[in-house]
Write a protein that holds these residues in place. Sequence first.
Motif, PDB file in Angstrom:
ATOM      1  N   MET A  53       0.839  -1.192   0.000  1.00  0.00           N
ATOM      2  CA  MET A  53       0.000   0.000   0.000  1.00  0.00           C
ATOM      3  C   MET A  53       0.881   1.253   0.000  1.00  0.00           C
ATOM      4  N   LEU A  54       0.677   2.100  -1.013  1.00  0.00           N
ATOM      5  CA  LEU A  54       1.402   3.366  -1.101  1.00  0.00           C
ATOM      6  C   LEU A  54       0.783   4.410  -0.177  1.00  0.00           C
ATOM      7  N   ASN A  55      -0.545   4.370  -0.048  1.00  0.00           N
ATOM      8  CA  ASN A  55      -1.294   5.204   0.890  1.00  0.00           C
ATOM      9  C   ASN A  55      -2.602   4.481   1.182  1.00  0.00           C
ATOM     10  N   GLN A  56      -3.625   5.185   1.688  1.00  0.00           N
ATOM     11  CA  GLN A  56      -4.882   4.530   2.047  1.00  0.00           C
ATOM     12  C   GLN A  56      -5.654   3.987   0.844  1.00  0.00           C
ATOM     13  N   GLU A  57      -5.384   4.540  -0.359  1.00  0.00           N
ATOM     14  CA  GLU A  57      -6.187   4.174  -1.519  1.00  0.00           C
ATOM     15  C   GLU A  57      -5.436   3.400  -2.592  1.00  0.00           C
ATOM     16  N   TRP A  58      -4.158   3.631  -2.759  1.00  0.00           N
ATOM     17  CA  TRP A  58      -3.397   3.061  -3.879  1.00  0.00           C
ATOM     18  C   TRP A  58      -2.418   1.996  -3.402  1.00  0.00           C
ATOM     19  N   GLY A  59      -2.316   0.932  -4.194  1.00  0.00           N
ATOM     20  CA  GLY A  59      -1.363  -0.123  -3.888  1.00  0.00           C
ATOM     21  C   GLY A  59      -0.749  -0.686  -5.156  1.00  0.00           C
ATOM     22  N   VAL A  60       0.479  -1.182  -5.047  1.00  0.00           N
ATOM     23  CA  VAL A  60       1.156  -1.859  -6.150  1.00  0.00           C
ATOM     24  C   VAL A  60       1.584  -3.231  -5.651  1.00  0.00           C
TER      25      VAL A  60
END
Length: 195
Positions: free
Chosen positions: A56-63
């Motif tokens: 998770m890069l932040n609360q909404e985006w992940g790679v």
Amino acid sequence: MKSKYIWFFAMMVLSFSAMSQEKYSVNYSVGIPTGDTADFTESVSWRGVGFDYTHMLNQEWGVGISASLQTFYDDLGYVTTTEGKETVSANRYNYINSLPIYATGSYFINESADFTPFVSLGVGVMYNQKEQDLGLHVFEEEAWQFSLRPEVGFEYDVSYGLGLRAAARYNAAFKSGDLEGLSHFSIAVGVIWTN
């Protein structure tokens, strides 16, 4: 002066990794053949398993990365096949083994709630092995094919760090060499845990 920048960069990396969340999931998948896959094996595949990892890069985006294995199988019974001057009568079985491997990007909607819908796109390769068993004769083709995988699904938190995951995926493979693009739709259900 350079040591200040190195220390600054190191502290940024450490603070980023300390705040990040990692998600892991193991899935059971049901595969539904489409296109050229359905032309060769029209039966639904109940033999599938997969693994997903998301950073998770932040609360909404992940790679992350995703890998799965789906096996399609058809028993065509006793058939007679003629090619050229050769005729063979035997039991015929068709198999397709698909191993998609993707780099993924995911968007999670309403990450703070127990029920979290998400959309994802995977870009990668799919190893496809197409096999036809006709009595003692085995005809096999295989290829690594460029592949895309759009996905929509949800995660449901059961308890802290543990939850359920369900997703609908379309594994689109593109023609490579002599092997046509062997695509399929899948429904994945599994468990997810976070750190």
